[in-house]
Scaffold this motif. Sequence first.
Motif, PDB file in Angstrom:
ATOM      1  N   GLU A 114       0.843  -1.192   0.000  1.00 53.53           N
ATOM      2  CA  GLU A 114       0.000   0.000   0.000  1.00 53.53           C
ATOM      3  C   GLU A 114       0.879   1.243   0.000  1.00 53.53           C
ATOM      4  N   ARG A 126       1.029   9.967  -0.922  1.00 55.02           N
ATOM      5  CA  ARG A 126      -0.202  10.562  -1.464  1.00 55.02           C
ATOM      6  C   ARG A 126      -0.175  12.074  -1.277  1.00 55.02           C
ATOM      7  N   ALA A 127       0.284  12.525  -0.113  1.00 57.79           N
ATOM      8  CA  ALA A 127       0.369  13.962   0.141  1.00 57.79           C
ATOM      9  C   ALA A 127       1.376  14.617  -0.801  1.00 57.79           C
ATOM     10  N   ALA A 147       2.296   4.791   1.009  1.00 52.66           N
ATOM     11  CA  ALA A 147       2.357   5.495   2.289  1.00 52.66           C
ATOM     12  C   ALA A 147       1.526   6.766   2.212  1.00 52.66           C
ATOM     13  N   PRO A 148       0.924   7.184   3.311  1.00 51.72           N
ATOM     14  CA  PRO A 148       0.123   8.421   3.301  1.00 51.72           C
ATOM     15  C   PRO A 148       0.937   9.633   2.862  1.00 51.72           C
ATOM     16  N   ARG A 149       2.206   9.671   3.204  1.00 51.10           N
ATOM     17  CA  ARG A 149       3.039  10.806   2.799  1.00 51.10           C
ATOM     18  C   ARG A 149       3.245  10.827   1.285  1.00 51.10           C
TER      19      ARG A 149
END
Length: 74
Positions: free
Chosen positions: A51, A57-58, A53-55
């Motif tokens: 998946e 996507r940011a 990482a959220p960073r």
Amino acid sequence: MAAVAALIPLLTAWYPAIPWEALVAAAAALFGVGEIAQRHEDGKTLAALNEPAPRDRAADLQAALTKLEAEQVS
């Protein structure tokens, strides 16, 4: 769990009346449960590694915003 399975053979010394076949079967069952648990945890780790990482996507959103701002200035 593996430590408990490793201690099962000691029961034959402490309680000689217990059939050793039953203890071997119990040890094998404990090792099998440990293997299943390990494979389940490995599967969760593999899924998490696949998946983004959220960073990430940011960072993608920030790059898109920067591109839009550059287009508006031009």
